[in-house]
Design an enzyme around this catalytic site. Structure first.
Site, PDB file in Angstrom:
ATOM      1  N   LEU A 123     -54.592  86.727   1.904  1.00 23.66           N
ATOM      2  CA  LEU A 123     -53.993  87.774   2.729  1.00 23.66           C
ATOM      3  C   LEU A 123     -52.374  87.827   2.399  1.00 23.66           C
ATOM      4  O   LEU A 123     -51.963  88.934   2.333  1.00 23.66           O
ATOM      5  CB  LEU A 123     -53.766  87.085   4.205  1.00 23.66           C
ATOM      6  CG  LEU A 123     -53.356  87.765   5.358  1.00 23.66           C
ATOM      7  CD1 LEU A 123     -53.817  89.100   5.377  1.00 23.66           C
ATOM      8  CD2 LEU A 123     -53.218  86.891   6.494  1.00 23.66           C
ATOM      9  N   SER A 130     -45.850  86.508   7.236  1.00 22.50           N
ATOM     10  CA  SER A 130     -46.193  86.281   8.836  1.00 22.50           C
ATOM     11  C   SER A 130     -45.952  87.919   9.122  1.00 22.50           C
ATOM     12  O   SER A 130     -46.855  88.152  10.133  1.00 22.50           O
ATOM     13  CB  SER A 130     -44.927  85.864   9.377  1.00 22.50           C
ATOM     14  OG  SER A 130     -44.666  84.660   8.846  1.00 22.50           O
ATOM     15  N   GLN A 341     -38.294  56.100   5.649  1.00 21.54           N
ATOM     16  CA  GLN A 341     -36.946  55.436   5.945  1.00 21.54           C
ATOM     17  C   GLN A 341     -37.240  53.918   6.339  1.00 21.54           C
ATOM     18  O   GLN A 341     -36.566  53.021   5.673  1.00 21.54           O
ATOM     19  CB  GLN A 341     -36.476  56.050   7.239  1.00 21.54           C
ATOM     20  CG  GLN A 341     -35.215  55.225   7.792  1.00 21.54           C
ATOM     21  CD  GLN A 341     -34.108  55.784   6.874  1.00 21.54           C
ATOM     22  OE1 GLN A 341     -34.113  56.680   6.315  1.00 21.54           O
ATOM     23  NE2 GLN A 341     -32.950  55.194   6.789  1.00 21.54           N
ATOM     24  N   GLU A 368     -51.212  78.788   6.652  1.00 22.71           N
ATOM     25  CA  GLU A 368     -51.753  79.163   8.175  1.00 22.71           C
ATOM     26  C   GLU A 368     -50.876  79.536   9.425  1.00 22.71           C
ATOM     27  O   GLU A 368     -51.373  79.437  10.387  1.00 22.71           O
ATOM     28  CB  GLU A 368     -52.911  78.462   8.411  1.00 22.71           C
ATOM     29  CG  GLU A 368     -53.994  78.218   7.336  1.00 22.71           C
ATOM     30  CD  GLU A 368     -55.362  77.817   7.673  1.00 22.71           C
ATOM     31  OE1 GLU A 368     -55.621  78.087   8.943  1.00 22.71           O
ATOM     32  OE2 GLU A 368     -55.968  77.409   6.779  1.00 22.71           O
TER      33      GLU A 368
END
Length: 388
Positions: A123, A130, A341, A368
């Site tokens: 796509l 987006s 950390q 996605e």
């Protein structure tokens, strides 16, 4: 605890054992070499995991979406790249399952479901991520076939997949309403790999640019009707985002698992680090985030499963799918960052898995549908409900 059936619990435990015994020993090497783990793909095919969430009558495992998510989650606890083999295969098949005719499903799905062929979902473009309405790839009909030309980027399994679902504009004047979906043979003349990306994480998953230069596709490979591609893509993502949420959740759980074991062994100030109150507070926050995410994901999987493959997406399906992906991926990023950390200097070197997990977690906030897009989807859903 999560309304898992006995069968689902047994399945989860079986996948966990397989992942620990067969996938975990390969995880660091897969990340180091950046090579696609064909042996793991074959392992998943052998055990029926590669098509576990696809219909049984089409060669898949016939599992519901929650069971599929359990498989992805347990594999991701030890290796995100390996979990993506299952999730990406599911993504590549889904447009055919939601938008294809019975004949198309019978023609294409069995080879995907059994792992005989890898699949891909094409796509994204350089100017259409987006914003799918910005699709520049064109599909022009000529008699009984289409000619597809354009470029796709960031395609998982790009260059490896033998079956691709490609989204191309058949009517640019209509924007998203002019986008159509086609099943394309990965070995078609005119289809070439432009670039294989060097990535921060999920390094063993091949991500590539694909160039389409007058690729001929039979008209019978059009999914649905012309102009239905965007709808098929959105219905697909509603049903596959829980898989990415499961991947993120698995990464987070795996990071917490190895962190706890490390803190039990690591001594500072004359006692194990896990006895330090400040560290206990961090672990409590990590566990709470993971458990909250798990409940939301399992609820989302149930909601989406109830809708089924072929039903139109409902606002509830879209909302839960987006919320699960958003929450699980944000949790994964927080948990893995805290894990690094808590390992201190060791967390920053490749001898320990948490730096890999942190790098792998980042992509779950991006692919996605970025988490900014998920927030937009959730907000618009609220507007539709009349809540705002």
């Amino acid at each position: 605890m999560y309304d898992l059936t006995e069968e689902q619990q047994l399945f989860r435990d079986t996948v966990k054992r397989l992942a620990q015994e067969r996938v975990l020993p390969r995880a660091a090497e897969i990340d180091r070499t950046g090579e696609f783990p064909w042996d793991i793909a074959e392992l998943f095919s052998e055990y029926g995991l590669i098509g576990v969430g696809m219909p049984e009558d089409l060669g898949g495992g016939g599992a519901d979406l929650l069971t599929f998510c359990l498989a992805v989650e347990e594999v991701a606890r030890v290796c995100a790249t390996s979990s993506l083999i299952i999730a990406a295969q599911h993504l590549g098949a889904m447009p055919i399952l939601v938008g294809g005719s019975r004949e198309q499903k019978e023609r294409f799905i069995p080879d995907i479901a059994t792992g005989k062929k890898l699949s891909a979902f094409a796509l994204t473009e350089p100017e259409a991520g987006s914003d799918a309405g910005g699709t520049k790839t064109r599909a022009i009909k000529e008699g009984d076939h289409y000619r597809i030309s354009g470029t796709k980027v960031f395609i998982t399994n790009g260059g490896l997949a033998k079956t691709l679902v490609v989204f191309a504009s058949t009517d640019p004047s209509q924007g998203v309403r002019g986008v159509s979906a086609f099943v394309v043979d990965g070995e078609s003349s005119g289809l070439s790999v432009g670039r294989i990306e060097e990535k921060m994480g999920i390094r063993g998953s091949q991500t590539a640019m694909l160039n389409f230069d007058d690729v001929v596709v039979p008209a019978e490979n059009l999914l649905g009707r012309e102009g239905e591609g965007f709808k098929i893509a959105m219905r697909t993502l509603d049903r596959t985002r829980p898989g990415i949420a499961a991947q993120a959740l698995g990464i987070a759980q795996g990071a917490l698992d190895v962190t706890i074991e490390h803190l039990k062994q690591r001594q500072q100030f004359g006692r194990p680090l896990i006895q330090q109150e400040a560290i206990q507070f961090m672990l409590a926050d990590m566990e709470t985030g993971i458990e909250a995410s798990r409940h939301l994901l399992y609820k989302a999987a149930t909601v989406v499963e109830t809708a089924g493959f072929e039903a139109e997406s409902s606002p509830e399906v879209t909302r839960y799918s987006a919320m699960a992906k958003l929450m699980c991926s944000d949790t994964a990023m927080r948990v893995t960052t805290d894990a690094v950390q808590l390992f201190g200097g060791y967390g920053y070197i490749r001898d320990y898995p948490v730096e890999r997990m942190m790098r792998d977690a980042k992509i779950t906030q991006i692919y996605e549908g970025t988490n900014q897009i998920q927030r937009l989807v959730i907000f618009r859903n609220l507007m539709q409900k009349g809540s705002i």
